[in-house]
Design an enzyme around this catalytic site. Structure first.
Site, PDB file in Angstrom:
ATOM      1  N   CYS A 127      45.886  43.704  43.350  1.00  0.00           N
ATOM      2  CA  CYS A 127      45.682  45.083  42.892  1.00  0.00           C
ATOM      3  C   CYS A 127      44.446  45.721  43.516  1.00  0.00           C
ATOM      4  CB  CYS A 127      45.633  45.147  41.364  1.00  0.00           C
ATOM      5  SG  CYS A 127      44.235  44.312  40.582  1.00  0.00           S
ATOM      6  N   HIS A 195      42.903  44.040  35.896  1.00  0.00           N
ATOM      7  CA  HIS A 195      43.938  44.752  36.645  1.00  0.00           C
ATOM      8  C   HIS A 195      43.541  46.214  36.782  1.00  0.00           C
ATOM      9  CE1 HIS A 195      47.801  45.442  38.428  1.00  0.00           C
ATOM     10  NE2 HIS A 195      48.123  46.370  37.528  1.00  0.00           N
ATOM     11  N   HIS A 207      50.372  50.132  41.761  1.00  0.00           N
ATOM     12  CA  HIS A 207      49.623  48.917  41.424  1.00  0.00           C
ATOM     13  C   HIS A 207      50.322  47.692  41.994  1.00  0.00           C
ATOM     14  CE1 HIS A 207      51.860  47.539  37.503  1.00  0.00           C
ATOM     15  NE2 HIS A 207      52.699  48.065  38.360  1.00  0.00           N
TER      16      HIS A 207
END
Length: 239
Positions: A127, A195, A207
């Protein structure tokens, strides 16, 4: 590729076996030359790290045309996703030789590749590396590298995102002010923020989840409920 250069590569690859060999091809005037380099990887039978000082020395001899390394004892010579990622980063062609078979293939950097559909490679295609590339390509902003080849968030003792977002020039904003380019930071099955996604507008995020392909999806309740903060880079505040 010129026969003399290919023979020099074969000799180096054979001498380094069963370790991976690495080196570069440079253009020196009208001549192409293969420069053997040292592989300083911790496990040289499985991967390679080209010694930086060797690369610098090769650059002094001429323009670097290609980075070379070998794949020992493979059934079939197929570049790994790691090979492709590192080739992209290098900005030059790569050549790979299998040994003892002696097969040879080349890779070219993938230019302006789509942000979606990328395989997950922890520490290299995750990510944060996706965000880093997006900011470089779309906003000409260079972010620090917080992609590391281990699951640092598992025990909660490290918090790379929590500790560094302000240092990278981001400021927290209100959810009601969400706009294109903002970073949505989340906790997914972790006690620390682990994340992050880029907001693309119209309730869509970009993402790359662990173990999955990178994708564009709606910013739905699952990710909203796990959002820790939304931040905007100070260079984009008045954009």
């Amino acid at each position: 590729m010129r026969k003399k250069v290919l023979e020099a590569i074969q000799q180096h690859v054979a001498a380094a076996y069963p370790n991976e060999a690495c080196g570069v091809i440079v253009q020196n005037g009208r001549a192409q030359q293969y420069i053997p380099c040292r592989n300083t990887a911790e496990v040289p039978t499985e991967n390679f790290t080209l010694a930086p000082e060797d690369f610098t020395a090769a650059e002094a001899l001429g323009e670097v045309l290609m980075i070379i390394h070998s794949h020992p004892d493979v059934v079939q010579l197929i570049p790994s996703e790691m090979d492709r990622i590192q080739c992209d980063w290098s900005g030059v062609e790569w050549g790979i030789m299998s040994w003892p078979d002696g097969d040879f293939c080349t890779l070219s950097p993938r230019v302006d590749r789509d942000y979606t559909g990328r395989p997950w490679v922890i520490g290299y295609a995750d990510c944060w590396s996706l965000i880093k590339e997006y900011y470089s390509r779309e906003f000409s902003l260079a972010l620090g590298d917080y992609s590391v080849p281990l699951e640092w968030w598992i025990d909660g003792k490290e918090a790379l995102y929590d500790d560094n977002w302000e240092k990278e020039g981001f400021a927290e904003i209100s959810t009601s002010d969400l706009r294109h380019g903002d970073i949505i930071m989340m906790r997914l099955q972790s006690s620390v923020t682990n994340h992050a996604a880029v907001y693309l507008g119209e309730n869509i995020i970009l993402h790359h989840l662990s173990g999955q392909l990178s994708t564009r999806i709606p910013y739905g309740s699952y990710h909203r409920d796990r959002t820790v903060r939304i931040v905007r880079h100070k260079e984009l505040m008045n954009a």
